[in-house]
Design a protein around this motif. Structure first.
Motif, PDB file in Angstrom:
ATOM      1  N   GLN A 102       0.830  -1.213   0.000  1.00 62.68           N
ATOM      2  CA  GLN A 102       0.000   0.000   0.000  1.00 62.68           C
ATOM      3  C   GLN A 102       0.862   1.259   0.000  1.00 62.68           C
ATOM      4  O   GLN A 102       0.512   2.265  -0.635  1.00 62.68           O
ATOM      5  N   ASN A 106       0.504   4.008  -2.762  1.00 55.63           N
ATOM      6  CA  ASN A 106       0.267   5.419  -2.431  1.00 55.63           C
ATOM      7  C   ASN A 106       1.315   6.320  -3.070  1.00 55.63           C
ATOM      8  O   ASN A 106       0.990   7.373  -3.636  1.00 55.63           O
ATOM      9  N   GLN A 265      -4.449   7.971   1.074  1.00 57.05           N
ATOM     10  CA  GLN A 265      -4.873   6.881   1.979  1.00 57.05           C
ATOM     11  C   GLN A 265      -6.127   7.275   2.756  1.00 57.05           C
ATOM     12  O   GLN A 265      -6.979   6.442   3.047  1.00 57.05           O
ATOM     13  N   GLN A 267      -8.585   8.737   1.692  1.00 56.51           N
ATOM     14  CA  GLN A 267      -9.777   8.504   0.865  1.00 56.51           C
ATOM     15  C   GLN A 267      -9.849   7.071   0.342  1.00 56.51           C
ATOM     16  O   GLN A 267     -10.628   6.764  -0.552  1.00 56.51           O
ATOM     17  N   SER A 268      -9.000   6.191   0.864  1.00 53.83           N
ATOM     18  CA  SER A 268      -9.125   4.790   0.463  1.00 53.83           C
ATOM     19  C   SER A 268      -9.331   3.920   1.691  1.00 53.83           C
ATOM     20  O   SER A 268     -10.461   3.666   2.097  1.00 53.83           O
ATOM     21  N   THR A 269      -8.259   3.505   2.358  1.00 56.48           N
ATOM     22  CA  THR A 269      -8.420   2.561   3.478  1.00 56.48           C
ATOM     23  C   THR A 269      -8.411   3.241   4.847  1.00 56.48           C
ATOM     24  O   THR A 269      -8.495   2.564   5.861  1.00 56.48           O
TER      25      THR A 269
END
Ligand SMILES: Cc1ncc(COP(=O)(O)O)c(C=O)c1O
Length: 400
Positions: A102, A106, A265, A267-269
């Motif tokens: 990740q 990113n 990150q 806005q994702s996990t």
């Protein structure tokens, strides 16, 4: 207009996962299969780390955390960099993600635009070119070879740099070749990058602690301090601490990049698992002595596998400095026919025929961008490795 995103058409599913799936299916169908495709240690997560996670649950550390890592973990990571790499990073220069993958994702997504190029030496870890392509940029692979031990030369690096180059990805020790750069070899590469102000280094140091025969690990920002302002130093707990399932990786670099990665990150996990973060604090701050003991077991397995594979007709393999992979050439098998009647035209045919004839699952070199080779992971028991290598020898001896 199709339903699926165009960007998906630019990427391939992971070949290493495909091989593992195929081996699992054959196994479920009753075949005796030995899988040498896995990229994770066969050791267990240390007990002190498991206890720290259980404590975190009991103490209610089960809520959202700061997006790119709790302060305690950032402090443990900063201490690790100071202790092991003589690198100083402030908390705002450190990013924690759900695995090094990740962090890599990113960093590339936060920086790449269409037209940008990323230099990826081959053989490479499968995810590098795929994430670059997903970001709409262009992976520029630079092939290495067996005589150089699969190491990128400064001349080849220089020749690959263009005005569009944004990153050079270095991975030492390497997945899939196990090759690791000495400080002097790294210095020769960083000297090239230092001459090109627009190029950044993304170094994937995830196998740092798996080196053998007294090899001294080095990382670009350490050997070339002038490049620290253009380097993302990536690492994680997956391999050294046998924590692949916990999903904690980290990167350190300029605050501007780290902030952009956190924005993505968020806005994702959001944050990596709070419990896994507390486990990683214990992994990095707790006892480290087991790491060298496990590395010694890996060294013995590497030597066993190397010796057995180099005795197989048609195979040749250099001695890698680290990780838990070897990457033998199967050039001597190309153009032959297996005992089962499969024509071996390339490394994919070789691994397919090997799986069918002997039930040994390995991954073809083309998946890592270099043929004709195959990757053997020796992160499995000595007994399984001995049996698998004996089968590979028998398979190669039967080629006509
Ligand atoms: C070179 C390399 N980098 C990164 C990773 C991913 O690590 P993580 O489990 O922390 O996402 C792997 C895993 O196979 C790897 O081989």
């Amino acid at each position: 207009m199709g339903f699926l995103a165009d960007s998906l058409a630019r990427i391939k599913p992971s070949a290493t996962i495909a091989v593992t799936d195929k081996a699992r299916k054959l196994s479920a169908a009753g075949r005796d299969v030995i899988g040498l495709g896995a990229g994770e240690p066969d050791f267990d997560t240390p007990d002190n780390v498991k206890e720290a996670a259980i404590r975190a649950i009991r103490d209610g550390k089960t809520k959202y955390t700061a997006v790119d890592g709790i302060p305690e973990l950032k402090a443990a990571i900063a201490a690790k960099f100071a202790r092991e790499n003589r690198l100083d990073y402030a908390p705002e220069e450190i990013s924690v993600g759900a695995g090094a993958k990740q962090v890599l994702f990113n960093a590339l997504m936060a920086t790449l635009n269409p037209g940008d190029e990323v230099i990826v030496p081959a053989p490479y870890w499968v995810s590098y070119p795929e994430i670059v392509a997903l970001a709409g940029a262009t992976p520029v692979t630079v092939a290495t070879d067996l005589p150089s031990g699969f190491k990128l030369s400064p001349q080849a690096l220089e020749a690959a740099i263009t005005p569009n180059t944004k990153w050079v990805i270095l991975n030492s020790p390497s997945n899939p070749s196990g090759a690791a750069y000495t400080a002097a070899e790294l210095k020769a590469l960083t000297a090239v990058v230092a001459r090109h102000d627009h190029v950044w280094v993304l170094t994937d140091d995830i196998y740092e602690h798996l080196t053998y025969d007294g090899f001294v690990f080095a990382t670009p920002a350490q050997v070339e301090p002038a490049l620290k302002a253009r380097t993302l130093t990536m690492n994680g707990v997956s391999k050294a601490y046998a924590m692949t399932g916990w999903r904690i990786g980290y990167g350190a670099g300029p605050a501007m990049l780290i902030k952009a990665m956190a924005k993505l990150q968020s806005q994702s996990t959001t944050n990596p698992s709070s419990i896994a973060q507390w486990a990683a604090v214990e992994a990095l701050n707790g006892p480290q002595d087991f790491i060298a003991k496990r590395a010694e077991v890996f060294r013995q397995r590497r030597d066993l596998v190397l010796s057995m594979l180099n005795q197989a007709p048609g195979l040749s393999c250099p001695r890698p400095e680290g990780a838990f992979y070897v990457f033998p050439s199967c050039a001597g098998a190309i153009g032959k026919m297996s005992a089962g009647g499969i024509a071996i035209g390339n490394d994919e045919d070789f691994v397919t025929a090997l799986l069918e004839a002997e039930g040994v699952a390995v991954v073809h070199g083309a998946a890592f961008g270099l043929s004709p080779f195959f990757r053997v992971s020796y992160a499995t028991s000595t007994e399984a490795l001995t049996e698998a290598c004996a089968r590979i020898q028998r398979f190669c001896a039967g080629l006509r």
